[in-house]
Scaffold this motif. Structure first.
Motif, PDB file in Angstrom:
ATOM      1  N   ASP A   1       0.194   0.706 -10.799  1.00  0.00           N
ATOM      2  CA  ASP A   1      -1.032   0.634  -9.997  1.00  0.00           C
ATOM      3  C   ASP A   1      -1.271  -0.792  -9.504  1.00  0.00           C
TER       4      ASP A   1
ATOM      5  N   ASP B   1       0.849  -1.182   0.000  1.00  0.00           N
ATOM      6  CA  ASP B   1       0.000   0.000   0.000  1.00  0.00           C
ATOM      7  C   ASP B   1       0.885   1.232   0.000  1.00  0.00           C
ATOM      8  N   ALA B   2       0.413   2.276  -0.660  1.00  0.00           N
ATOM      9  CA  ALA B   2       1.216   3.492  -0.770  1.00  0.00           C
ATOM     10  C   ALA B   2       1.342   4.234   0.555  1.00  0.00           C
ATOM     11  N   GLN B   3       0.382   4.049   1.455  1.00  0.00           N
ATOM     12  CA  GLN B   3       0.381   4.783   2.713  1.00  0.00           C
ATOM     13  C   GLN B   3       1.021   3.954   3.829  1.00  0.00           C
TER      14      GLN B   3
ATOM     15  N   ASP C   1       4.992   0.651  -3.371  1.00  0.00           N
ATOM     16  CA  ASP C   1       4.627   0.962  -4.750  1.00  0.00           C
ATOM     17  C   ASP C   1       4.436  -0.346  -5.515  1.00  0.00           C
TER      18      ASP C   1
ATOM     19  N   GLU D   1       5.669  -1.578  -8.399  1.00  0.00           N
ATOM     20  CA  GLU D   1       6.836  -2.304  -8.908  1.00  0.00           C
ATOM     21  C   GLU D   1       7.523  -3.078  -7.788  1.00  0.00           C
TER      22      GLU D   1
ATOM     23  N   ARG E   1      -4.329   2.292  -5.618  1.00  0.00           N
ATOM     24  CA  ARG E   1      -3.568   3.456  -6.084  1.00  0.00           C
ATOM     25  C   ARG E   1      -2.181   3.462  -5.464  1.00  0.00           C
ATOM     26  N   MET E   2      -1.192   3.136  -6.283  1.00  0.00           N
ATOM     27  CA  MET E   2       0.196   3.132  -5.831  1.00  0.00           C
ATOM     28  C   MET E   2       1.082   3.733  -6.916  1.00  0.00           C
ATOM     29  N   PRO E   3       2.193   4.351  -6.520  1.00  0.00           N
ATOM     30  CA  PRO E   3       3.108   4.924  -7.524  1.00  0.00           C
ATOM     31  C   PRO E   3       3.835   3.833  -8.308  1.00  0.00           C
ATOM     32  N   CYS E   4       4.419   4.250  -9.424  1.00  0.00           N
ATOM     33  CA  CYS E   4       5.211   3.380 -10.310  1.00  0.00           C
ATOM     34  C   CYS E   4       4.347   2.399 -11.086  1.00  0.00           C
TER      35      CYS E   4
END
Length: 219
Positions: A63, A10-12, A37, A39, A58-61
């Protein structure tokens, strides 16, 4: 007692910490890693080979949906439970199409989360109740335009009959009674249907049946 390894993605950071606390509080689970993220989620899954991945959308690099598809393609024995901040139908549908075994929203209680985690490991598909209800309504109202699916051509006539009844929500016992077959025979037909359609479980088989028009709302 067998312990299932869980990878939390998770991004958070706060969300990951909360999930870690819930998972690690149970004797049948252990957190084997975390990723912030998409990846990194895929890379860690390939390295750690967890039994279960809890994947944020929703995650960077990369999804979470794309990461789920990659994990499932490389590690078919690893289950993925997608966790979203909102219960948008398109997220849930995309997650299931990507091979996820479940879709929950972040405000799910700890107790419900644990039920879902254990259900996924048993091979069940766990979907947030509000999302499941709307997905069913979507098909019942006929909002989905049928698309031909060549995989159905590989099914025998009897297998198509069984798939239609699975699509109507009948269990193996009810199908056996309706078609005058033994329940073991029905189980064999269902297993062959899943293999021929290249799907993991009955829910994904039902999705194929409705998308292709084999089963129609009210038919």
């Amino acid at each position: 007692m067998t312990t299932a390894g869980v990878l939390i993605c998770d991004a958070q950071e706060l969300m990951r910490a909360g999930l870690r606390g819930v998972v690690d509080s149970q004797p049948d689970f252990t957190v084997v890693g975390e990723a912030g993220d998409g990846e990194s989620a895929v890379a860690q899954a390939l390295t750690l080979r967890p039994d279960l991945v809890v994947m944020g959308v929703r995650m960077p690099c990369l999804d979470g949906i794309s990461a789920t598809a990659q994990v499932r393609a490389e590690l078919p024995g690893t289950h993925v439970l997608v966790l979203s901040a909102c219960d948008r139908d398109e997220y849930a549908y995309a997650a299931l199409r990507a091979g996820a075994s479940g879709f929950l929203v972040r405000d799910t209680s700890a107790a419900e989360m644990l039920v879902a985690l254990r259900g996924v490991l048993r091979g069940e598909t766990m979907i947030a109740p509000s999302v499941a209800r709307r997905l069913i309504d979507r098909y019942v109202t006929g909002a989905v335009v049928p698309l031909p699916d060549a995989r159905l051509d590989t099914l025998t006539e009897r297998e198509r009959e069984v798939l239609c009844l699975v699509g109507r929500g009948l269990n193996n016992g009810e199908i056996a009674e309706k078609l005058f077959l033994g329940e073991t025979t029905v189980k064999t037909h269902v297993a062959r249907i899943l293999a021929k359609l290249h799907v993991r479980d009955r829910i994904q088989a039902v999705v194929v049946a409705y998308e292709s028009g084999l089963v129609r709302p009210g038919g």
